[in-house]
Design a protein around this motif. Sequence first.
Motif, PDB file in Angstrom:
ATOM      1  N   SER A 104      33.211  45.508  37.283  1.00  0.00           N
ATOM      2  CA  SER A 104      34.468  45.637  38.003  1.00  0.00           C
ATOM      3  C   SER A 104      35.283  46.803  37.452  1.00  0.00           C
ATOM      4  CB  SER A 104      35.244  44.327  37.853  1.00  0.00           C
ATOM      5  OG  SER A 104      36.419  44.376  38.585  1.00  0.00           O
ATOM      6  N   ASN A 110      43.536  41.200  42.198  1.00  0.00           N
ATOM      7  CA  ASN A 110      42.243  41.788  42.531  1.00  0.00           C
ATOM      8  C   ASN A 110      42.459  42.864  43.580  1.00  0.00           C
ATOM      9  OD1 ASN A 110      40.265  40.225  40.965  1.00  0.00           O
ATOM     10  ND2 ASN A 110      41.056  38.510  42.161  1.00  0.00           N
ATOM     11  N   GLY A 167      37.596  45.708  42.340  1.00  0.00           N
ATOM     12  CA  GLY A 167      38.101  45.705  40.975  1.00  0.00           C
ATOM     13  C   GLY A 167      39.336  44.856  40.824  1.00  0.00           C
TER      14      GLY A 167
END
Length: 84
Positions: free
Chosen positions: A2, A27, A76
Amino acid sequence: MSKSFSVADVSSHKDAASGMYIIVDENVYDVTTFVDEHPGGAKILKRVAGKDATKQFWKYHNESVLKKYSERLRIGSVKDKAKL
């Protein structure tokens, strides 16, 4: 693996040319290719592109929606906690 994004990184991705990123619960999601298939219409995603859309997301969606699309759209997480 990520990737970590700053809020400024996300805010620079607010149109189709630069990519459209949103934040939901810290996120980061790339919704560039999802805009046209979004059941609520492209206009809604375009309005929150480059921003923290957590409040708007949870107002209209439940956990199952996030689970359904997360693997495909999540790119990510946010490395700083500041809101846009």
